[in-house]
Design an enzyme around this catalytic site. Structure first.
Site, PDB file in Angstrom:
ATOM      1  N   LYS A 434      -5.826  20.973  21.532  1.00  0.00           N
ATOM      2  CA  LYS A 434      -5.036  21.776  22.459  1.00  0.00           C
ATOM      3  C   LYS A 434      -3.594  21.271  22.473  1.00  0.00           C
ATOM      4  CE  LYS A 434      -6.334  18.896  26.421  1.00  0.00           C
ATOM      5  NZ  LYS A 434      -6.782  18.863  27.810  1.00  0.00           N
ATOM      6  N   ARG A 533     -11.209  19.310  39.881  1.00  0.00           N
ATOM      7  CA  ARG A 533     -10.348  20.234  39.170  1.00  0.00           C
ATOM      8  C   ARG A 533     -11.237  21.447  38.916  1.00  0.00           C
ATOM      9  NH1 ARG A 533      -7.200  18.047  33.897  1.00  0.00           N
ATOM     10  NH2 ARG A 533      -9.273  18.383  33.026  1.00  0.00           N
ATOM     11  N   TYR A 661      28.211  12.022  28.900  1.00  0.00           N
ATOM     12  CA  TYR A 661      28.403  12.887  30.064  1.00  0.00           C
ATOM     13  C   TYR A 661      28.400  12.088  31.365  1.00  0.00           C
ATOM     14  CZ  TYR A 661      27.685  17.293  27.510  1.00  0.00           C
ATOM     15  OH  TYR A 661      27.801  18.371  26.683  1.00  0.00           O
ATOM     16  N   MET A 710      21.652  17.057  25.137  1.00  0.00           N
ATOM     17  CA  MET A 710      20.623  18.008  24.738  1.00  0.00           C
ATOM     18  C   MET A 710      20.187  17.812  23.290  1.00  0.00           C
ATOM     19  SD  MET A 710      20.655  22.190  24.712  1.00  0.00           S
ATOM     20  CE  MET A 710      20.744  22.357  26.483  1.00  0.00           C
TER      21      MET A 710
END
Length: 766
Positions: A434, A533, A661, A710
Site C-alpha cells: 500500500k 480503529r 528564507y 521547496m
C-alpha cells in the site's frame, strides 16, 4: 511447479517425492543443496586450473571483478557471476569452468559456522585472498575470532594467502594455520616491516592515489584512479596478487592505471513512452547476460522486449562460438527487438541471418535513433564499458533529475527471506504494498515479492489493486479500505475486500447476490480486538455470522486484526489480551461456517516476538524495507532505500551574512555552503532545516543551514572536500533513515511514504 513446466524445464532434482508429476523427469536425492555441491566438486576435480579463492566481510566482489579486469588479457578467466558466493552460488560458479579456462576467480561468503568447509571442497583454491573483516553476519558467530577462523577455512590447503597484515586477530589465526599446514605461505601487505609487500605508503590527490612499497628488496609503485580507502585497500590486494602471479612490474603499473569502477547492480528505471529500462551497461560477459535476461523476463509481463547489446570485449571464448551462444540465448528468451552496436557483433549477426538493427558504434546509434522509436517496451541495455552505454541509458530514461530514490530489490528479498526463516512451517506471508509500497514503487516491489513466492499482497485502496492487475500481478490481493462505489471494480479485477463492519458485509453481500453468475467471492473479515480503529467488535460477530451464512456466494478467505503495540514490551499484556480475543472471535467464525479461514494478526515485529501467534499468515510491512520497529530487529535487516541528490552550486558566505528564507541563519564565521537539489516538495521536511539534520557528502556529515526550500536546501561544507556535481546521501545504507525520522519527529513510515512521486525511482538488483 507450474511455473517450471511453463518455462520449459523437463528434468528436476528433487528431495520431496510429494511433488513428483508426469510432465518431467526426476532425480530424487536426500538433499538438493548437497547434491548440487557434490556435482560441483566432481566438476572442479575434472580441471587442473589455477584457482584464486576470495573471502572476507566486504570487498570480495570488487576485488574479484578488478582482478578480472587486470588479468583477462593474459589469462582465459572464469569467475563468479555478480556476487554468487553462497552455498548455492559457489557451486553454480564452479560449474562454469570449461576446457578453455586456465585461471579461476571465485568468491565465497558465509553466515554461520561450518559453511566454509563445504565451499573449500568445491573451490579448491591454490591462492587465497582475504579482504576486509567487518560486521556483516556477526550474529551468526559467537565472536569475531570465530568468524575470522571460519572464513580462513577456505585457505587451509592453499599455497599462498594474500592479506593485509596488522589485524591482530587475523595475524594470530593465520600463524596458527601455517603451523598446522607447513606448505601454506603468507603474502602479507603492510605499512611496516612485516609481510612481503612492505613499507606501503599512500599519497592521494584529487583524482588518483599513488601507492609505493618495497617488494622483497625492490622499490615498486602503482597509480590507481581511486581515492577512497576501501578501493585503495582492495587495489593493494590485487597488486599483491599480480606480483604473486609474476606479471611484469611495468605491465602491472599500466594495468592498475586502467582500472575502472565496478557497477555490480542492475538498474531498472522508468523509460520514455511507457518503457522500462534495465541498465546493465558496465558488465559485458555471457554469464552476466544470462542473469540480466532472466531479470528482464521477471519484469516483462506481456510487453515487447528489446535488447541493446555491444561487442563483448572480455571473453575467453572464440568470437564465433561466443556470438553463436549469444544469439541462442536471445532466441531462447524470445527477444522481440535486437539492436547491436559494434563491428564484431554486427558482422556475426549478418553472417548468421539474425534480424537486427546494427550500428558500428554508440555515436552512430545516438545520431540516428529517435526516442519515439521506443514505445511500451522493456529495454535491456548491456555493453562493454568502452561503448559508453550510460549515454544510451540517459537518453531513454523518463526523468533526468539529480534527486533519486534508489530501491535495492536484492536487499528487499534478503529482508523477506529473513522473516520467512522466522516463521513456523506452513505459515503464509501477506506483504503490504500500500501507499506506493511505502514509497518504493507498488509494481516493482509487488513483482519481486511475487517472484519470490509471497502468498498474498495487500493494498489500501481499490485503484492500487487495479494498477497492479493491469501491470500483470496475478497474486491474491486484499484491499484494506474498500468503498461501496468500488465493489464492481473489486469483482471485475479479482480483488478481495477487507470488510470491517456489519454495514459493509451487508452491502457487499447484496452486491454479489445481484451479480448474474455462480462465482464465489472471497472476503477478509477485520476484527477490533482493542485498538479501536476499523473492525468488528466481539458483540457483532453473531450478526456477521448470520449475514455470511445467508449468502453462499461469500467465502471468508481470512480473518484478521491489528495489534496496537506489538513492539513495545511494556504493553505485552495488552498485546496478549488482543491475541486472546482474536482467537475467540476466529473460533466463533470458523465453528459457525464449518471451515477454517486463514488467521493473521501479527505484523513483522509480532511474528518474531510472539511466534505462537503467527497462526496461518503474517503481514510484512516496513520490515521488508529494512526499517523495523525495534533496534534489535533492524540490526538483522538491510536498508532498501537510498535517497540521494547532487550538489548544484558551492559558494562562500562571509561572517554576518544570512542563508535562506526568513534570514533564520546568520554566519558566525566565514563558511562554505553547497546548494543541493532536494527540498520539502521531494520529501526533505522543513523540520530538517537549520542544522536539525545532516546529510553525507563524500562520507562526511554536513549539517543543513537555513530553512529547507521547496526544491532545494543548503548545507555547510566548510570542512569537506567536494565539488559541484558530487553525490549527496540524504539517507541510505550508510546514513540511517531513523536519523531523518528523529529530526522530523516522526517514524520511518512517514519518511518513506513522504518521498514525492516526482523523485525518480531507480531499482537496483545485485
Amino acid at each position: 511447479m507450474k511455473d517450471l513446466q511453463k518455462s520449459g524445464v523437463r528434468t528436476i532434482v528433487i528431495s520431496n517425492r510429494n511433488y513428483l508429476d508426469t510432465w518431467a523427469n526426476y532425480i530424487v536425492v536426500e538433499d538438493t543443496g548437497k547434491a548440487l555441491q557434490r556435482f560441483a566438486i566432481a566438476h572442479r576435480k575434472a580441471f587442473d586450473i589455477k584457482t584464486i579463492g576470495i573471502t572476507g566481510s566486504n570487498g570480495k566482489t570488487m576485488t574479484k571483478e578488478w582482478l578480472y579486469q587486470l588479468l583477462y588479457k593474459n589469462f582465459n578467466v572464469v569467475r563468479s557471476p555478480k556476487s554468487f558466493n553462497s552455498q548455492i552460488g559457489v557451486p553454480l560458479s564452479v560449474s562454469l569452468i570449461s576446457e578453455v579456462h586456465n585461471l579461476a576467480l571465485f568468491e565465497a561468503g558465509i553466515s554461520q559456522p561450518g559453511e566454509m568447509e563445504h565451499l573449500e571442497k568445491i573451490i579448491q583454491p591454490q591462492i587465497g585472498i582475504l579482504t576486509g573483516i567487518g560486521n556483516a553476519h556477526d550474529e551468526g558467530f559467537a565472536n569475531r575470532l570465530q568468524k575470522i577462523s571460519e572464513k580462513l577455512n577456505l585457505f587451509r590447503n592453499c599455497e599462498w594467502i594474500v592479506y593485509h597484515h596488522g589485524d591482530k586477530d587475523v595475524d594470530e589465526i593465520l600463524d596458527a594455520l601455517c603451523k598446522e599446514n607447513k606448505t601454506v605461505k603468507l603474502f602479507g601487505c603492510s605499512a611496516g616491516k612485516m609481510g612481503i609487500l612492505q613499507h606501503i605508503s599512500i599519497r592521494k590527490d584529487s583524482t588518483q592515489t599513488i601507492i609505493s612499497a618495497m617488494y622483497h628488496t625492490l622499490p615498486v609503485q602503482i597509480a590507481i584512479p581511486f581515492i577512497d580507502d576501501a578501493s585503495i585497500s582492495n587495489c593493494i590486494l590485487c597488486w599483491a596478487t599480480l606480483l604473486l602471479l609474476k606479471l611484469d612490474f611495468d605491465l602491472i603499473a599500466e594495468l592498475m592505471k586502467q582500472l575502472h569502477p565496478i557497477e555490480m547492480r542492475l538498474q531498472m528505471l522508468s523509460g520514455v513512452n511507457n518503457c522500462i529500462v534495465i541498465n546493465d551497461s558496465y558488465n559485458s560477459d555471457i554469464n552476466s547476460l544470462r542473469i540480466a535476461l532472466n531479470y528482464m523476463k521477471q519484469h516483462q509481463h506481456g510487453t515487447r522486449s528489446c535488447i541493446i547489446l555491444s561487442d563483448m570485449m572480455e571473453s575467453a571464448k572464440h568470437k564465433d562460438n561466443l556470438y553463436g551462444e549469444i544469439f541462442s540465448l536471445l532466441k531462447e528468451n524470445k527477444i522481440d527487438r535486437k539492436i547491436f552496436i559494434g563491428s564484431e557483433l554486427s558482422r556475426a549477426a549478418n553472417e548468421n541471418g539474425i534480424k537486427s538493427e546494427c550500428y558500428d558504434n554508440t555515436e552512430s546509434f545516438l545520431s540516428t535513433v529517435n526516442t519515439n522509436d521506443f514505445n511500451n517496451e522493456i529495454i535491456l541495455i548491456k555493453g562493454a564499458r568502452v561503448f559508453e552505454f550510460e549515454r544510451i541509458s540517459y537518453l531513454l530514461q523518463e526523468k533526468n533529475h539529480d534527486t533519486v530514490l534508489e530501491v535495492n530489490l536484492t536487499a528487499l528479498v534478503y529482508n523477506f527471506n529473513f522473516y520467512k526463516a522466522k516463521l513456523n512451517p506452513e505459515v503464509k506471508t501477506m506483504c503490504m504494498v500500500k501507499a506506493f509500497a511505502y514509497g518504493g514503487g507498488s509494481f516493482e516491489i509487488a513483482n519481486i515479492l511475487a517472484f519470490h513466492k509471497a502468498d498474498y499482497l495487500a493494498v489500501a485502496y481499490t485503484d492500487e489493486g487495479v494498477e497492479l492487475r493491469n501491470r500483470g500481478i496475478t497474486l491474491p490481493l486484499m484491499v484494506m479500505n474498500s468503498e461501496v462505489q468500488s465493489f464492481r471494480t473489486l469483482a471485475d479485477y479479482n480483488l478481495e475486500p477487507e470488510l470491517y463492519s456489519i454495514r459493509m458485509i451487508q452491502l457487499y453481500s447484496d452486491f454479489v447476490r445481484m451479480r448474474q453468475d455462480n462465482k464465489t467471492y472471497g472476503i477478509h473479515l477485520k476484527f477490533d480486538t482493542g485498538m479501536h480503529r476499523l473492525g468488528l467488535l466481539p458483540d457483532e460477530i453473531e450478526k456477521a455470522i448470520v449475514l455470511l451464512a445467508s449468502n453462499p456466494k461469500l467465502k471468508v478467505i481470512s480473518v484478521m486484526s491489528h495489534l496496537a503495540a506489538s513492539e513495545q514490551v511494556e504493553y505485552d499484556n495488552f498485546t496478549l489480551m488482543q491475541m486472546d480475543k482474536f482467537v475467540k472471535m476466529s473460533s466463533q467464525i470458523s465453528d459457525a461456517l464449518g471451515y477454517q479461514p486463514l488467521r493473521h494478526i501479527c505484523n513483522s515485529s509480532a511474528a518474531i516476538r510472539f511466534t505462537h501467534a503467527q497462526y496461518d499468515m503474517v503481514r510484512l510491512g516496513i520490515g521488508l524495507h529494512g526499517a523495523a520497529n525495534t533496534a534489535e530487529e533492524t540490526a538483522n535487516l538491510l536498508p532498501v532505500s537510498t535517497f540521494k541528490t547532487r550538489i548544484s552550486q558551492i559558494k562562500k558566505v562571509n561572517k554576518g551574512e544570512v542563508v535562506g528564507y526568513g534570514c533564520k541563519t546568520v554566519a558566525t564565521s566565514d563558511i562554505r555552503i553547497a546548494v543541493i537539489a532536494v527540498g520539502y516538495a521531494d520529501g526533505l521536511s522543513r523540520e530538517c532545516g537549520n542544522g536539525a539534520y545532516t546529510v553525507l557528502v563524500n562520507n562526511v556529515p554536513c549539517s543543513t543551514i537555513g530553512n529547507i526550500c521547496m526544491d532545494m536546501c543548503m548545507i555547510d561544507v566548510t570542512n569537506v572536500t567536494c565539488n559541484e556535481g558530487d553525490e549527496v546521501i540524504i539517507f541510505g545504507r550508510t546514513h540511517s533513515i531513523h536519523g531523518m525520522a528523529k529530526a522530523m519527529r516522526t517514524i520511518p513510515y512517514e519518511v518513506l511514504t513522504g518521498i514525492s512521486q516526482r523523485v525518480k525511482r531507480v531499482y537496483l538488483y545485485e
